[in-house]
Design an enzyme around this catalytic site. Structure first.
Site, mmCIF file in Angstrom:
data_model
loop_
_atom_site.group_PDB
_atom_site.id
_atom_site.type_symbol
_atom_site.label_atom_id
_atom_site.label_comp_id
_atom_site.label_asym_id
_atom_site.label_seq_id
_atom_site.Cartn_x
_atom_site.Cartn_y
_atom_site.Cartn_z
ATOM 1 N N GLY A 288 -53.584 13.040 12.489
ATOM 2 C CA GLY A 288 -54.090 13.095 11.121
ATOM 3 C C GLY A 288 -53.939 14.455 10.469
ATOM 4 O O GLY A 288 -54.410 14.671 9.356
ATOM 5 N N SER B 9 -49.225 7.723 13.799
ATOM 6 C CA SER B 9 -48.007 7.351 14.537
ATOM 7 C C SER B 9 -48.421 6.971 15.946
ATOM 8 O O SER B 9 -49.053 7.756 16.644
ATOM 9 C CB SER B 9 -47.053 8.526 14.594
ATOM 10 O OG SER B 9 -47.051 9.212 13.375
ATOM 11 N N GLU C 113 -55.368 13.629 20.506
ATOM 12 C CA GLU C 113 -56.479 12.857 19.952
ATOM 13 C C GLU C 113 -57.602 12.620 20.963
ATOM 14 O O GLU C 113 -57.361 12.473 22.159
ATOM 15 C CB GLU C 113 -55.995 11.538 19.329
ATOM 16 C CG GLU C 113 -55.315 10.582 20.267
ATOM 17 C CD GLU C 113 -54.696 9.386 19.520
ATOM 18 O OE1 GLU C 113 -54.574 9.427 18.285
ATOM 19 O OE2 GLU C 113 -54.358 8.415 20.205
HETATM 20 N N1 LIG Z 1 -48.948 17.244 2.517
HETATM 21 C C1 LIG Z 1 -49.826 16.278 2.312
HETATM 22 N N2 LIG Z 1 -50.207 15.982 1.052
HETATM 23 C C2 LIG Z 1 -51.076 15.009 0.833
HETATM 24 N N3 LIG Z 1 -51.637 14.280 1.780
HETATM 25 C C3 LIG Z 1 -51.309 14.518 3.055
HETATM 26 C C4 LIG Z 1 -50.384 15.522 3.391
HETATM 27 N N4 LIG Z 1 -50.248 15.540 4.706
HETATM 28 C C5 LIG Z 1 -51.044 14.570 5.189
HETATM 29 N N5 LIG Z 1 -51.681 13.950 4.209
HETATM 30 C C6 LIG Z 1 -52.624 12.842 4.351
HETATM 31 O O1 LIG Z 1 -53.060 12.777 5.670
HETATM 32 C C7 LIG Z 1 -52.742 11.566 6.256
HETATM 33 C C8 LIG Z 1 -52.339 11.731 7.698
HETATM 34 O O2 LIG Z 1 -51.129 12.440 7.769
HETATM 35 P P1 LIG Z 1 -50.066 12.150 8.869
HETATM 36 O O3 LIG Z 1 -48.878 12.915 8.509
HETATM 37 O O4 LIG Z 1 -49.896 10.710 9.068
HETATM 38 O O5 LIG Z 1 -50.754 12.778 10.119
HETATM 39 P P2 LIG Z 1 -50.206 12.879 11.586
HETATM 40 O O6 LIG Z 1 -48.813 12.366 11.582
HETATM 41 O O7 LIG Z 1 -50.284 14.327 11.906
HETATM 42 O O8 LIG Z 1 -51.105 12.108 12.422
HETATM 43 C C9 LIG Z 1 -51.629 11.004 5.427
HETATM 44 O O9 LIG Z 1 -51.646 9.627 5.439
HETATM 45 C C10 LIG Z 1 -51.970 11.543 4.061
HETATM 46 O O10 LIG Z 1 -52.919 10.730 3.414
HETATM 47 MG MG LIG Z 2 -48.015 10.926 12.584
#
Ligand SMILES: Nc1ncnc2c1ncn2[C@@H]1O[C@H](COP(=O)(O)OP(=O)(O)O)[C@@H](O)[C@H]1O
Ligand SMILES: [Mg+2]
Length: 1034
Positions: free
Chosen positions: A142, A195, A413
């Site tokens: 996240g 993911s 996590e």
């Molecule tokens: N650069 C960003 N701008 C806006 N929202 C973001 C950004 N990065 C992450 N988020 C928010 O955080 C959530 C989780 O990000 P994600 O990339 O899926 O996390 P991770 O892959 O590290 O688990 C995304 O679904 C989005 O809502």
């Molecule tokens: Mg991810």
């Protein structure tokens, strides 16, 4: 911003995307699109954009800066070239095309920190250095890793040069994302789009920087989610998308009903509908992408139906599955026989020797078999999808390419209950942390050491101890888990736990209920073990570890699937494990080796890092949970990284690489530096005016402390490159001119040559004609020829004249026209030589010649042997011993003679001496005789005849005559000579020839003179009262 106010565009390496930022910015400002002051400069007055420039490197200062920036939506901050990103949990307007344009080809530190800057820098470094790179995106679940990787991909899609052909590759690359997210991501408690698989994607670029291909490696999909979700979590997005978004027709076709609530597999977490997720919309995107790769939804539907298959049990507790509509849908969709499917789900086939025995399942067992099938179908389909995408992105052109790898993998996590999947995910994160340490902290320090740069070591936590705890061969947790899985007998999750306790008993990073102290024990269940990860403690519940690790699918079901009429299913299961007799590797072991391979892939490339931080646990925008962030900053090792960067140098390059790039900046190094590269670099930086504390010379590299120093150099280089380009262009024009001049010149030369040849032909013709008519009187045809012949003869004659008068043969034969001239010249030349000779002779020589002349008048024609004597010059010698004896008279001449006694002709060695008044015959030592005759002016002579033999006859006699002034007194006579000693008493000399010249007294009492040739036997007698006989027999 102000720190880097000197900078100018760095990039502009690829001409296609060459954009001078300065001009671009000016354009944008002019167009009113951008207020430079407002939009850019002001933003960067918030905090400091590179932690390296912080006043103090404390955690408080670090967090304060991060917070300050976060509060103004500045989520990116650098630590050198590492990018720290804080999840804003809200859409920011910083990812539009305008922003991309601004960052394209611009120096890394020139604009505010941005993920585009990092992507762009990696891209340009790859192009200039023609090597491979990867961007490691890390952070806990996240934190924003997946978003970051998407932003990078989008940036490349826009910024890289494009052609229609390449667009397809690019589209496929972009398209792969929603598909893989739909199938591989799910809502978890940590992240609504978490993911559940690891993804490493290579983007391949050709030499021009075009994105020409791609390849994805996927890592361990969390398959258990297909059949089970914890409270508050969902299954993979694709299921919800299908049942929410699929058209009525489609759902009908697949036997599905709209709405997630109808499906067991979708409702366990009790949160099928999530606000942040729009399944309907997402389905539209995914459906289009799936159509392109020819994927049909039947497989997905079959899983949903499987989840709804329920088992009854008979009286013995055996599973029953009668006339189940769901089962029919499954068999229908999967293209397998319904009866056999039913059998496979309710019976186990046991092979005993040749017989096959069907053993009924209990209901629990049947559910297990069903779930195993669902997981297998889903897992295999996922792999199939990745392969399909890879095929579509594959670039078959064998020319060399460079790649940028993007690693977006599940983050660390911790849940309330953590199972096998969390164990694998966190192990993966340990490995990546290890890699990060290897590549940055450790290698940085080691590099300084290796380069001999003074350095104060920075302490950092090395998580190797945890990696070892998990993965060490024979002793690590993975080995023990595998052992339990493979062990025959009654191995269970709990026996596994016991084994762990046995082996790991006192490991500082491992604890269980049994091993813990009282306090800790309260926080642990009996079936738990706890690991102290680099990122924090995680308590794992061992339940399910063995099953999940074995991931067994019953053989009869697998065989059935292989016979499926559905192509995808058939393909998936057939390729599952080709050697069905061998037990497949356990899940964790496969995972371990795939991580090992990944590490190798990454180690061979240059690394770029994005460290993602989660701002709060509740996915709220604007919330900066300081404790949470402090924790992440700590375990991600950001402080250590900062300290290392600050203590060290911003930039380093091998001497040869540095020199190669910047050598045009110094006259001494351009165009070639002949010496050692390090010396060249030293000369270069001296020339550029680097201050001593701005750089250090290592063993193989130059270290530059501040980015600004490098930027100034790079700017100078850009300017110089431009000038070089200009120069080159001018040069090309000059070359063209040069070629023109050259061709003119060559034309003129050729025309001249032609004229010359024409002239030569005429001359040669005339010459030949002249030769042919050379015998004729001078006329127009031969006049030139004759002149040539004349001149040629005279020239040759000049070089070949006889050198002496005596040389009568060398005179060159003249051509007919010059016969007369030649004769005249010959005479002239000889006279000249004679003249020269005569002028050259000395008075002595002249006197000698005069003597010779007298000799000639006396003897020429009278004495046979005279001609032979002419060539021999007179000796004119006077024996010094003789001089001592005759002191009072001047000696005129002196010669050795042999005197023969009057009686008996005995030979005696004597000297004969002439003075003005007398002739002496003497022995070497004393005067023997003096012959005096005062009556005559002549020297005459002896008392009686004297018989003397002398080798220098002509000389002696000539001298005698000259001294006596009686040249007529010499008579040359032939035959024997008689002489009288006294009246009536005389002797005779006879002459004859013989093989050996000799003189002796013959038997008749005469003196016999034997000579070689009779013609020589002419004798000289001097007409006086006495005979004076000389022999010239030799
Ligand atoms: N650069 C960003 N701008 C806006 N929202 C973001 C950004 N990065 C992450 N988020 C928010 O955080 C959530 C989780 O990000 P994600 O990339 O899926 O996390 P991770 O892959 O590290 O688990 C995304 O679904 C989005 O809502
Ligand atoms: Mg991810």
């Amino acid at each position: 911003w102000h720190f880097f106010s000197v900078v100018l565009p760095l990039g502009a390496i690829n001409p296609n995307i060459q954009t001078s930022t300065a001009t671009l910015l000016l354009q944008l400002v002019a167009q009113g699109q951008l207020d430079m002051e407002g939009a850019l400069t002001a933003r960067d007055r918030v905090g400091i954009q590179d932690f390296v420039l912080l006043d103090e490197t404390t955690e408080a200062a670090f967090l304060s800066n991060l917070k300050k920036r976060f509060s103004k939506d500045l989520i990116y901050t650098y630590i050198g070239t590492l990018l720290v990103s804080v999840n804003p949990y809200k859409e920011l307007d910083i990812y539009n095309k305008k922003q991309m344009d601004i960052y394209m080809g611009v120096n890394f530190f020139e604009l505010p920190p941005h993920i585009y800057a990092l992507a762009d820098n990696a891209y340009h470094t790859m192009l200039t250095e023609f090597n491979n790179h990867f961007i490691l995106i890390s952070g806990e679940s996240g934190a924003g890793k997946t978003e970051a990787s998407k932003k990078i991909l989008q940036y490349y899609a826009v910024s890289c040069p494009s052609t229609t052909l390449l667009n397809t590759v690019r589209d496929k690359m972009l398209m792969s994302n929603p598909v893989l997210e739909a199938f591989g991501n799910a809502k978890t408690l940590k992240n609504d789009n978490s993911s559940r698989f690891g993804k490493y994607m290579d983007i391949q670029f050709d030499g021009q920087g075009d994105a020409v291909g791609g390849h994805i490696l996927n890592y361990l999909l969390e398959k258990s989610r297909v059949v089970h979700q914890n409270h508050g979590e969902r299954n993979f997005h694709i299921f919800y998308q299908l049942v929410e978004g699929g058209s009525d027709d489609l759902l009908h076709q697949l036997g599905l009903e709209r709405g997630c609530q109808h499906y067991n597999y979708l409702t366990q977490g009790q949160c099928a509908i999530v606000q942040s997720i729009n399944d309907k919309n997402d389905w539209k995107t995914v459906k289009n992408a799936l159509q392109i790769i020819n994927f049909d939804e039947t497989v997905i539907a079959s899983v949903l139906h499987l989840g709804n298959v329920r088992f009854d049990s008979d009286s013995k507790g055996h599973a029953l599955l009668n006339n189940n509509t769901e089962l029919h849908w499954v068999s229908n969709l999967l293209g397998v026989d319904a009866h056999r499917l039913q059998e496979g789900l309710t019976f186990r086939k046991i092979e005993a020797k040749k017989d096959q025995v069907l053993s009924p399942f209990t209901t629990d067992h049947a559910i297990y078999a069903r779930d195993a099938l669902a997981k297998a179908i889903y897992g295999q389909t996922f792999t199939w999808l990745v392969n399909r995408i890879n095929e579509s992105m594959e670039n078959k052109d064998p020319s060399r390419k460079t790649v940028i790898g993007l690693l977006d993998i599940y983050g660390f996590e911790v849940f309330y209950v953590n199972s096998f999947e969390q164990f694998c995910i966190n192990y993966c994160n340990e490995k990546l942390q290890q890699l990060f340490i290897e590549l940055t902290l450790k290698s940085e320090q080691e590099e300084y050491e290796a380069e001999g740069i003074e350095w104060e070591p920075v302490q950092f936590f090395n998580n190797k101890i945890i990696c070892d705890l998990i993965e060490e061969k024979h002793r690590g947790i993975i080995s023990l888990l595998d052992e339990e899985c493979l062990r025959p007998g009654d191995a269970t999750d709990l026996t596994f736990l016991e084994r762990l306790e046995e082996k790991m008993g006192n490991h500082p990073h491992f604890v269980t209920h049994k091993l813990a102290d009282k306090m800790t024990r309260k926080t642990l269940e009996r079936g738990d073990f706890r690991l102290l990860h680099y990122a924090g403690e995680v308590t794992y519940c061992v339940v399910g570890f063995l099953d999940k690790n074995n991931d067994l699918l019953y053989r009869n079901i697998k065989d059935l699937m292989c016979q499926s009429k559905n192509d995808i299913v058939k393909e998936c299961f057939s390729s599952m494990d080709p050697d069905s007799r061998r037990r497949p590797e356990t899940v964790v072991t496969q995972f371990k080796s795939s991580l090992q391979k990944l590490t190798e892939i990454l180690m061979a490339k240059e690394a770029w890092y994005i460290r993602c931080l989660k701002s709060n646990e509740s996915k709220q925008s604007g919330q900066f949970d300081e404790a949470l962030i402090r924790h992440q900053v700590k375990y991600l090792g950001l402080m250590e990284h900062l300290r290392v960067r600050r203590a060290g140098f911003a930039y380093r390059r091998k001497y040869d690489v540095f020199l190669k790039r910047y050598k045009p900046l110094c006259p001494a190094t351009w165009p070639h530096w002949r010496g050692v590269a390090a010396d060249g670099v030293e000369v270069l930086v001296q020339h550029l005016g680097y201050l001593p504390d701005e750089y250090k010379m290592g063993r193989t590299k130059i270290f530059i402390r501040h980015p600004r120093t490098l930027f100034a150099t790079e700017d100078a280089y850009e300017k110089c490159k431009h000038e070089l380009g200009e120069w080159q262009r001018e040069n090309t024009e000059n070359r063209k001119k040069l070629v023109n001049i050259e061709s003119c010149w060559r034309g003129t030369q050729a025309r001249k040559e032609k004229e010359k040849r024409a002239w030569a032909v005429k001359v040669i013709k005339k010459f030949i004609k002249g030769y042919m008519t050379r015998g004729q009187a001078k006329n127009t045809d031969n006049s030139e020829y004759l002149a040539f012949v004349r001149q040629n003869y005279l020239n040759r004659l000049r070089d070949n004249l006889p050198k002496t008068v005596l040389d009568k043969t060398t005179w060159l034969t003249p051509p007919a026209v010059l016969t007369e001239t030649s004769e005249m010249l010959r005479k002239l030349h000889y006279r000249l030589m004679v003249r020269k000779y005569v002028r050259g002779i000395t008075p002595q020589k002249k006197a000698q010649f005069q003597m010779k002349l007298i000799t000639s008048s006396i003897f020429k024609g009278k004495k046979d042997s005279y001609p032979q004597s002419v060539a021999h010059p007179f000796a004119d010698n006077i024996n010094p011993r003789v001089i001592q004896m005759i002191r009072n008279e001047r000696i005129k001449y002196c010669v050795p003679v042999i005197k023969y006694d009057r009686n008996g002709f005995k030979p005696r060695q004597r000297q004969l001496i002439l003075t003005q008044t007398a002739v002496y015959v003497i022995e070497e030592a004393k005067i023997k005789q003096r012959v005096d005759d005062s009556n005559t002016t002549f020297i005459w002579l002896f008392q009686g005849d004297l018989v003397v033999q002398c080798d220098h006859l002509f000389e002696l006699l000539t001298k005698l005559c000259v001294i006596a002034n009686k040249q007529n007194a010499i008579k040359v006579v032939q035959g024997s000579i008689n002489f009288e000693i006294q009246a009536g008493k005389g002797g005779a000399v006879d002459f004859s020839t013989g093989p050996e010249p000799m003189v002796y007294k013959a038997k008749n009492g005469h003196l016999m003179v034997v000579s070689w040739a009779l013609s020589l036997l002419s004798h000289v007698s001097v007409q006086t009262g006495y005979h004076f006989f000389f022999s010239d027999y030799i």
